[in-house]
Design a protein around this motif. Structure first.
Motif, PDB file in Angstrom:
ATOM      1  N   TYR A 125      17.565 -16.077  -6.804  1.00 28.54           N
ATOM      2  CA  TYR A 125      16.285 -15.209  -6.532  1.00 28.54           C
ATOM      3  C   TYR A 125      17.280 -14.050  -7.830  1.00 28.54           C
ATOM      4  O   TYR A 125      16.687 -14.422  -8.730  1.00 28.54           O
ATOM      5  N   ASN A 126      17.598 -13.279  -6.918  1.00 24.85           N
ATOM      6  CA  ASN A 126      17.415 -11.928  -8.438  1.00 24.85           C
ATOM      7  C   ASN A 126      16.226 -11.302  -9.256  1.00 24.85           C
ATOM      8  O   ASN A 126      16.785 -11.872 -10.657  1.00 24.85           O
ATOM      9  N   GLN A 127      15.573 -11.319  -9.186  1.00 21.93           N
ATOM     10  CA  GLN A 127      14.427 -11.514  -9.932  1.00 21.93           C
ATOM     11  C   GLN A 127      13.365 -10.580  -9.368  1.00 21.93           C
ATOM     12  O   GLN A 127      13.796 -10.275  -7.562  1.00 21.93           O
ATOM     13  N   VAL A 128      12.794  -9.898 -10.073  1.00 22.94           N
ATOM     14  CA  VAL A 128      11.568  -8.987  -9.338  1.00 22.94           C
ATOM     15  C   VAL A 128       9.607 -10.133  -9.461  1.00 22.94           C
ATOM     16  O   VAL A 128       9.628 -10.920 -10.513  1.00 22.94           O
ATOM     17  N   LYS A 129       9.179 -10.202  -8.319  1.00 20.84           N
ATOM     18  CA  LYS A 129       8.270 -11.299  -7.967  1.00 20.84           C
ATOM     19  C   LYS A 129       6.769 -10.300  -7.661  1.00 20.84           C
ATOM     20  O   LYS A 129       7.244  -9.288  -7.026  1.00 20.84           O
ATOM     21  N   ILE A 130       6.026 -10.862  -7.918  1.00 22.99           N
ATOM     22  CA  ILE A 130       4.992 -10.038  -7.757  1.00 22.99           C
ATOM     23  C   ILE A 130       3.938 -10.936  -7.407  1.00 22.99           C
ATOM     24  O   ILE A 130       3.194 -12.000  -7.795  1.00 22.99           O
ATOM     25  N   PHE A 131       2.922  -9.716  -7.029  1.00 26.71           N
ATOM     26  CA  PHE A 131       2.507 -10.529  -5.698  1.00 26.71           C
ATOM     27  C   PHE A 131       1.284  -9.719  -5.591  1.00 26.71           C
ATOM     28  O   PHE A 131       0.515  -8.353  -6.208  1.00 26.71           O
ATOM     29  N   SER A 132      -0.259 -10.825  -5.582  1.00 25.32           N
ATOM     30  CA  SER A 132      -1.582 -10.076  -5.783  1.00 25.32           C
ATOM     31  C   SER A 132      -1.429  -9.117  -4.179  1.00 25.32           C
ATOM     32  O   SER A 132      -1.426  -9.512  -3.487  1.00 25.32           O
ATOM     33  N   ASN A 133      -2.780  -7.962  -4.529  1.00 24.98           N
ATOM     34  CA  ASN A 133      -3.163  -6.884  -3.909  1.00 24.98           C
ATOM     35  C   ASN A 133      -4.120  -7.431  -3.062  1.00 24.98           C
ATOM     36  O   ASN A 133      -5.191  -6.887  -2.945  1.00 24.98           O
ATOM     37  N   THR A 134      -4.001  -8.239  -2.399  1.00 21.60           N
ATOM     38  CA  THR A 134      -5.186  -9.390  -1.763  1.00 21.60           C
ATOM     39  C   THR A 134      -5.323  -9.630  -0.168  1.00 21.60           C
ATOM     40  O   THR A 134      -4.237  -9.026   0.282  1.00 21.60           O
ATOM     41  N   ALA A 135      -6.177  -9.436   0.317  1.00 22.31           N
ATOM     42  CA  ALA A 135      -5.894 -10.153   1.989  1.00 22.31           C
ATOM     43  C   ALA A 135      -5.144 -10.939   2.284  1.00 22.31           C
ATOM     44  O   ALA A 135      -4.200 -10.686   3.107  1.00 22.31           O
ATOM     45  N   THR A 136      -4.666 -11.994   1.107  1.00 30.28           N
ATOM     46  CA  THR A 136      -3.256 -12.784   1.659  1.00 30.28           C
ATOM     47  C   THR A 136      -2.936 -12.762   0.283  1.00 30.28           C
ATOM     48  O   THR A 136      -3.035 -13.550  -0.443  1.00 30.28           O
ATOM     49  N   PRO A 137      -2.071 -12.076   0.297  1.00 33.76           N
ATOM     50  CA  PRO A 137      -0.977 -11.734  -1.249  1.00 33.76           C
ATOM     51  C   PRO A 137      -0.171 -13.054  -1.552  1.00 33.76           C
ATOM     52  O   PRO A 137       0.444 -13.968  -0.890  1.00 33.76           O
ATOM     53  N   THR A 138      -0.632 -13.294  -2.589  1.00 34.51           N
ATOM     54  CA  THR A 138       0.325 -14.686  -3.125  1.00 34.51           C
ATOM     55  C   THR A 138       0.565 -14.545  -4.549  1.00 34.51           C
ATOM     56  O   THR A 138       0.689 -13.099  -5.595  1.00 34.51           O
TER      57      THR A 138
END
Length: 351
Positions: A283-296
């Motif tokens: 990957y070598n990436q920054v991944k962006i996740f939602s701050n939720t009960a189940t992060p997506t």
């Protein structure tokens, strides 16, 4: 390499790079959830044999960006040049504005974590024993202290800031553990400094307004880099494989991010999303996740595979390698650090 990316209101993008023989600083933009269509970049170059204001550190193993956009880097070792050593470097808008003083020599080294508030900088660092004549502010021979060192944050300078009970020549060191391991994460919330101590599997808490007095600690297995979200909860990278959410008193809150193969750094943006650096070569990436009960996962930053994609091994825009730090300012400008092994170039990015 160190890359800094600026976002403009019209969402146009430009890139300006200050490059030294050992460290590269690049400016470009970042937009959630994805970035595309980069154009209009300009580059300028300087060498590490230049001036005191452009002498950059050899790498960054710890990284923090404050709300104003000021960036702070920490590395375990910086090879000294004609303008001294820079285990701690301070940067702003493409300029080197300072360095932590007294970070090198006398069996002292830098570290892999750093943070700051308006008044002080806090550096994870190591102090090994040596000459007994150094006095009580140093460990005896055969003993190593893993510490947090406090510096003034530019006013009046970037020298060590002493406090009651502080150790070292200037009384600025706080012992976190003895003969253990490096402080692996630092974050501040409501005048309390949270410290990842993997040697004791704890998060330790200190009062930044009261001589770094010990407040308490709670248990967490293999804590690494840490960051607070907008709700005052602490996200912790654990065991280099997952990211966990805790309350400030250490209660697990359930959400776990497992979508990064090798999470090495994290930051929370102003929309309360969790940005996680995935340094796995896939990957070598920054991944962006939602701050939720189940992060997506809701987006990425950088080309998948980084320098291993396309023409393998070639550094190009958005082709990262072994990301070691990410940071965000109050305007959602993203900064990241990635390392070119084995030469350990460092790149800062504002987005």
């Amino acid at each position: 390499e160190m890359c800094i990316r600026d976002r403009y209101g019209d969402k146009s993008m430009r890139q300006h790079a200050l490059v030294s023989l050992l460290a590269l600083i690049i400016y470009c933009t970042y937009t959630i959830p994805k970035v595309s269509g980069f154009s209009g970049y300009n580059l300028s170059w300087v060498g590490n044999n230049s001036t005191a204001t452009t002498w950059t550190q050899i790498g960054m193993d710890g990284f923090y960006v404050d709300p104003s956009g000021r960036a702070y880097g920490n590395t375990y070792w910086d090879e000294c040049g004609p303008f001294g050593c820079r285990e701690v470097g301070i940067y702003y808008q493409g300029q080197i504005i300072g360095k932590g003083e007294g970070t090198h020599g006398w069996n002292r080294g830098g570290g892999i974590a750093i943070t700051a508030d308006n008044k002080y900088i806090y550096q994870g660092m190591v102090q090994s024993g040596g000459n007994p004549e150094w006095g009580k502010g140093y460990p005896p021979p055969g003993t190593t202290w893993y510490c947090v060192r406090r510096f003034f944050n530019g006013v009046p300078n970037y020298s060590g800031a002493s406090f009651e009970g502080g150790l070292g020549y200037d009384g600025s060191m706080l012992i976190v553990n003895v003969n253990g391991s490096q402080v692996s994460g630092l974050a501040i919330y409501n005048n309390e400094l949270y410290v990842s101590d993997p040697s004791s599997n704890t998060i330790k808490i200190y009062d930044t307004q009261n001589n770094l007095a010990y407040v308490g600690m709670w248990s967490v297995a293999n804590p690494g880099p840490i960051a607070f979200d907008k709700d005052g909860n602490l996200w912790v990278i654990r065991s280099s494989s997952t990211v966990h959410k805790y309350s400030r008193n250490g209660s697990p809150l359930g959400p776990i991010i497992s979508g990064a193969l090798k999470p090495t750094a994290l930051v929370v943006d102003n929309s309360n999303n969790i940005l996680v650096a995935d340094a796995d070569p896939t990957y070598n990436q920054v991944k962006i996740f939602s701050n939720t009960a189940t992060p997506t996962q809701i987006g990425t930053f950088g080309v998948q595979g980084g320098i291993y994609s396309g023409e393998s091994g070639k550094f190009r825009d958005l082709h990262f390698n072994a990301i070691t730090g990410v940071g965000i300012d109050a305007k959602d400008n993203l900064s990241l650090i990635h390392i070119s092994e084995p030469t350990r170039q460092a790149e800062i990015s504002y987005a």
